[in-house]
Structures are given as structure tokens and as C-alpha cells.
Scaffold this motif. Sequence first.
Motif, PDB file in Angstrom:
ATOM      1  N   LEU A   5       1.053  -1.177   0.021  1.00  0.00           N
ATOM      2  CA  LEU A   5       0.070  -0.057   0.162  1.00  0.00           C
ATOM      3  C   LEU A   5       0.860   1.107  -0.204  1.00  0.00           C
ATOM      4  CD1 LEU A   5      -2.885   1.122   0.198  1.00  0.00           C
ATOM      5  CD2 LEU A   5      -2.597   1.115   2.531  1.00  0.00           C
ATOM      6  N   ALA A   6       1.855   1.019   0.970  1.00  0.00           N
ATOM      7  CA  ALA A   6       2.852   2.196   0.695  1.00  0.00           C
ATOM      8  C   ALA A   6       3.533   2.673  -0.550  1.00  0.00           C
ATOM      9  CB  ALA A   6       3.996   1.981   1.738  1.00  0.00           C
ATOM     10  N   VAL A   8       1.980   1.945  -3.483  1.00  0.00           N
ATOM     11  CA  VAL A   8       1.125   2.393  -4.474  1.00  0.00           C
ATOM     12  C   VAL A   8       0.982   3.713  -3.982  1.00  0.00           C
ATOM     13  CG1 VAL A   8      -1.480   2.280  -4.845  1.00  0.00           C
ATOM     14  CG2 VAL A   8      -0.303   0.195  -4.792  1.00  0.00           C
ATOM     15  N   LEU A   9       0.913   4.384  -2.925  1.00  0.00           N
ATOM     16  CA  LEU A   9       0.755   5.783  -2.543  1.00  0.00           C
ATOM     17  C   LEU A   9       1.852   6.848  -2.775  1.00  0.00           C
ATOM     18  CD1 LEU A   9      -0.754   5.435   1.280  1.00  0.00           C
ATOM     19  CD2 LEU A   9      -2.206   5.728  -0.900  1.00  0.00           C
ATOM     20  N   ILE A  10       2.872   6.149  -2.884  1.00  0.00           N
ATOM     21  CA  ILE A  10       4.111   6.820  -3.539  1.00  0.00           C
ATOM     22  C   ILE A  10       3.859   6.853  -4.859  1.00  0.00           C
ATOM     23  CG2 ILE A  10       6.692   6.454  -3.874  1.00  0.00           C
ATOM     24  CD1 ILE A  10       7.046   5.380  -1.263  1.00  0.00           C
ATOM     25  N   LEU A  12       1.135   7.033  -6.628  1.00  0.00           N
ATOM     26  CA  LEU A  12       0.147   7.962  -6.889  1.00  0.00           C
ATOM     27  C   LEU A  12       0.587   9.211  -6.405  1.00  0.00           C
ATOM     28  CD1 LEU A  12      -3.069   8.395  -7.429  1.00  0.00           C
ATOM     29  CD2 LEU A  12      -3.523   7.759  -5.197  1.00  0.00           C
ATOM     30  N   GLY A  13       1.142   9.525  -5.259  1.00  0.00           N
ATOM     31  CA  GLY A  13       1.551  10.771  -4.616  1.00  0.00           C
ATOM     32  C   GLY A  13       2.503  11.489  -5.796  1.00  0.00           C
TER      33      GLY A  13
END
Length: 268
Positions: A5-6, A8-10, A12-13
Motif C-alpha cells: 500500500l505504501a 502504491v501511495l508513493i 500515486l502521490g
Amino acid sequence: MAVALALVLIALGSVLFHLLSPWWWTPIASNWKYIDDTIIVTFWITGVVFVAVVLFVAYCIYRFRHQPGRQAHYEPENTRLEVVLTSVTGLGVIAMLTPGLFVWNHFITVPEDATNIEIVGQQWQWSYRLPGPDGKLGSSDTRNVTPDNPLGINKDDPASQDDVVVEGAELRLPVGKPVKALLRSIDVLHDFYVPEFRAKMDLVPGQVSYFWLTPTRTGTFEILCAELCGVGHPQMRGTVMVQTEADYQAWLDGQSHRSFARLTAPGN
């Protein structure tokens, strides 16, 4: 799950940061829009690869996470996978390098009507030499450098006598006229850089490097040294003023007191 999840967030961010808070260049003031275009092409290629790799790693972490009774499959070689990865990587590198090769060829191909000027870097100031009324720039050599001749200008070259020497002051250029900048260093490695011009080049002791540009708008722009050159590196700054042809010529006509012949005359 937390690591996947981390990642994916990187990814996306990173995309949202670029779209919502884009980084901006300074307004361009020369013909080198090619540099911006090359950077944008490289950015999109590397950006897509970055997002794809991060998402693929996140998928692998989730898909092949530890589960009771699951045993890892040992596969020391996979020829097909190696061929695919090598081909895709090679195509990506070619896609990034090809535009740069065309731009570089244009970067080093100086127009025949370009005016030669000289830019000299030394710890920690910029000096310049412009052609005088004869329109020719005399020769120079670092072996000629003396306290009375800090730029090493050749005193025996007739073309040097009317050259305009500008030490530690602003550089002036006419708008819309191609200029070939001859770059020399008196001491250590420097780099002449004007962000708005999108052109920069190292000044290497013992050699003459060059680049060319055509200023496209009038204004005053900051000159930076983009190579660490000692403790005074942050203070090695200057300004370049781009003027209309008429204003530049009027200024140049009033610079007889800065001619090399005048500066080296007895009593000066």
C-alpha cells in the motif's frame, strides 16, 4: 499489505504532485526551447517507467506474500524474460538519447553570422571581451596572463587592440543576434549558466569551450556558476543585459575607454 500500500501511495502521490503542483521553469529568453522539449520527453519516459516499476513491485509483494504452506519456486534462468526486459530497457534508453543527439548537433553547430565574444571565469568573478569596431575578436592565451593583462589577451594581435574588456561588470548582448561564447578559465573549473538561456557549458582550465545562442527578448538575467569552484562559489554571480540593437550599439560606441589598447597604454 502495508508495504504494498505504501508503494502504491508513493506512485500515486508522485503523479498527483506533478499534476497539482507542477515544477516551473524560468521564462525562456533564447532559441533553446529544444532543451525544454528534450527534458520533457525524458521526464515522461522516466516517469512512466518509475510508476510501472513501483506498481509492479507492490503487486509482487502482495501477490507473492507469505502464506502458510506456500513454497517459493526456484527459477535461476528465464531467457524469455531476460530478452523482453533487455529489449524494453534498450528501447527506453534509445527513446531518451535520440532527441538529445539531434539537439546536441544543433547546439554545437554555430551559425556563420554569429558574433564571437569571450567569457572568462576566475575565482570568483566573470569577465568578458567583446569585439570592437572592427567586429573581430583578437586571440588570447592563459600564458599571457599578468597583473596588467588578467585575461591573457595577445598584445601582438592587431585585432585585439580595439576589443572591449569588461571585468566584474555586466555582460551586454543585442537581442535577435546569434552569439558564439568562447569560454575560458584562468584558474579552476567553472560553469557559465544563465537559467533563462537554457544553455550552459563548463570552463575548463587550459582549453576553450563554447556554446551559442540567440537572445530572444530584452531584459536583465542572472549569471550563475554551476560548478563548485571554491569557498566563494555561491558569490560568483553576474548579470547579462539583453538590449535592442540600437541601445546595444550606442553602449558599445561609448566603450572606447575599455578597449584593450587603452587599458594597456602607458600610465594606465
